[in-house]
Design a protein around this motif. Sequence first.
Motif, PDB file in Angstrom:
ATOM      1  N   TRP A 268     -29.232  43.914 150.935  1.00 34.35           N
ATOM      2  CA  TRP A 268     -29.978  44.063 149.944  1.00 34.35           C
ATOM      3  C   TRP A 268     -29.779  44.244 148.311  1.00 34.35           C
ATOM      4  O   TRP A 268     -30.491  43.727 147.634  1.00 34.35           O
ATOM      5  N   PHE A 269     -28.422  44.268 148.330  1.00 36.29           N
ATOM      6  CA  PHE A 269     -27.609  44.268 147.087  1.00 36.29           C
ATOM      7  C   PHE A 269     -27.855  42.629 146.637  1.00 36.29           C
ATOM      8  O   PHE A 269     -28.123  42.517 145.382  1.00 36.29           O
ATOM      9  N   MET A 270     -27.137  41.856 147.517  1.00 33.58           N
ATOM     10  CA  MET A 270     -27.262  40.400 147.219  1.00 33.58           C
ATOM     11  C   MET A 270     -28.513  39.878 146.885  1.00 33.58           C
ATOM     12  O   MET A 270     -28.775  38.806 146.344  1.00 33.58           O
ATOM     13  N   ARG A 271     -29.679  40.335 147.567  1.00 28.84           N
ATOM     14  CA  ARG A 271     -31.175  39.990 147.262  1.00 28.84           C
ATOM     15  C   ARG A 271     -31.393  40.319 145.970  1.00 28.84           C
ATOM     16  O   ARG A 271     -32.169  39.547 145.268  1.00 28.84           O
ATOM     17  N   LEU A 272     -31.042  41.308 145.657  1.00 32.46           N
ATOM     18  CA  LEU A 272     -31.577  41.973 144.046  1.00 32.46           C
ATOM     19  C   LEU A 272     -30.880  41.878 142.910  1.00 32.46           C
ATOM     20  O   LEU A 272     -31.099  41.595 141.871  1.00 32.46           O
ATOM     21  N   ARG A 273     -29.395  41.201 143.233  1.00 30.95           N
ATOM     22  CA  ARG A 273     -28.400  41.015 142.144  1.00 30.95           C
ATOM     23  C   ARG A 273     -28.851  39.823 141.234  1.00 30.95           C
ATOM     24  O   ARG A 273     -28.411  40.154 139.863  1.00 30.95           O
ATOM     25  N   ARG A 274     -29.741  39.168 141.520  1.00 31.84           N
ATOM     26  CA  ARG A 274     -29.932  37.748 140.594  1.00 31.84           C
ATOM     27  C   ARG A 274     -31.079  38.494 139.694  1.00 31.84           C
ATOM     28  O   ARG A 274     -31.154  37.671 138.627  1.00 31.84           O
ATOM     29  N   GLY A 275     -31.691  39.706 139.853  1.00 32.34           N
ATOM     30  CA  GLY A 275     -32.530  40.154 138.670  1.00 32.34           C
ATOM     31  C   GLY A 275     -31.864  40.949 137.832  1.00 32.34           C
ATOM     32  O   GLY A 275     -32.358  41.494 136.767  1.00 32.34           O
ATOM     33  N   PHE A 276     -30.675  41.331 138.000  1.00 35.37           N
ATOM     34  CA  PHE A 276     -29.841  42.359 137.292  1.00 35.37           C
ATOM     35  C   PHE A 276     -29.730  42.041 135.529  1.00 35.37           C
ATOM     36  O   PHE A 276     -30.236  42.812 134.911  1.00 35.37           O
ATOM     37  N   ALA A 277     -29.459  40.666 135.515  1.00 31.99           N
ATOM     38  CA  ALA A 277     -29.403  40.308 134.013  1.00 31.99           C
ATOM     39  C   ALA A 277     -30.912  40.329 133.338  1.00 31.99           C
ATOM     40  O   ALA A 277     -30.762  40.310 131.853  1.00 31.99           O
ATOM     41  N   ASP A 278     -31.711  40.341 133.955  1.00 31.99           N
ATOM     42  CA  ASP A 278     -33.257  40.319 133.389  1.00 31.99           C
ATOM     43  C   ASP A 278     -33.683  41.643 132.741  1.00 31.99           C
ATOM     44  O   ASP A 278     -34.372  41.948 131.951  1.00 31.99           O
ATOM     45  N   VAL A 279     -32.836  42.820 133.397  1.00 31.06           N
ATOM     46  CA  VAL A 279     -33.436  44.031 132.763  1.00 31.06           C
ATOM     47  C   VAL A 279     -32.361  45.119 132.279  1.00 31.06           C
ATOM     48  O   VAL A 279     -32.579  46.113 131.700  1.00 31.06           O
TER      49      VAL A 279
END
Length: 280
Positions: A268-279
Motif C-alpha cells: 500500500w505504501f509503495m502504491r501511494l508514494r508516487r503521489g506524495f510529491a503532489d500534495v
Amino acid sequence: MLPAGSSRTVTLLGAFFGVFNSLWSNRSLVTQLVRRDFESRFRGSALGLVWAVLQPLCLLAVYTFVFSQVFKARWGADGGEPSSFALVLFAGLILFNLFSENLNKAPRLILQNPSFIKRVVFPLEVLPWVSLLSGLLTAAISAVLLLIFYWACFGAPPLASLYALALFLPLSLGTIGATWLLSSTGVFLRDLQHGTSLVTTVLMFLSPVFYPVSAVPEKFRPIIFLNPLTSIIEMSRAALFNGTPPPPVALAALVFASWVFAAFGYWWFMRLRRGFADVV
C-alpha cells in the motif's frame, strides 16, 4: 483524497519479500537514521542518553509504589505478591508502548520529512523501519530494567522466558505494517492523526495491559481476542512469569499473519508514494 491514478510499484507477492528487503538493501542508511533519531530525543538535555534509562526506571518505581502500597493490587484470582503486579503491568506496557508510539507517529511520519520526498532516489519506505527500530531500542532498555527487577523479586527467569523475545517478531511485523499503512495514507488524509490517537487510547483498555484476560467476563473474551495485541501480551507474560512457552502452532500462525499484514502495508505504501510529491 487518495491519488486515483497511482500505479502499483510492487506486486502483492513481491511485497511479501520486500518487507525485509527494504530494510536489508538500505541497512547502512537505516542504521544512521536510527542513531540520529534515538539521539535526537535527548539532544540538548543535561543528562542526555541517561534519560533513556531514567524514564523507564522512574515509571517502574511509580508502578511498584502505587500498585503494591496504595492499591495493594494482585494479579488474577490466584493473588500473588502485591509487588509483582507492577512487574506484570510493566511487561505489558513495554509491548503496548512499542506499538502505540509508532502508531501515533505514523500519520505524520512522511509529512515531517518533506525534504526526503523531493529526493527521487531516497527510499521513503525505510522511514517506518527507522521509527520501529528506534522504538525497539527504547523497549530493549525497559526490558533490561524489567529483568533486573524480576531477578531481584523472583530470581533467575525461566528458560522459557526467551520465548518472550520471539514474540517481538510478530509485534514488530504488525507494527511496521500499520506504520506503512498510516504513514502513506496520512499524507492524503490529514485527519488520520486525530483518529489514530483515539484508536490507541481505546486499544490500551481493550488490551490486557492492566488486567489478565481471565478477569474479563467470558462472553466478552472473543472481543478482546480480536485485538492481536492480546495474544502477544498474554503469551509473553506466560513465558516470563509462568515459564510456559507459547503453543508452536499459535506462534507460527501469529508470525505468518503479521507478515502478511506487513506485506500489505508495504504494498500500500509503495502504491501511494508516487503521489506524495503532489500534495506535500
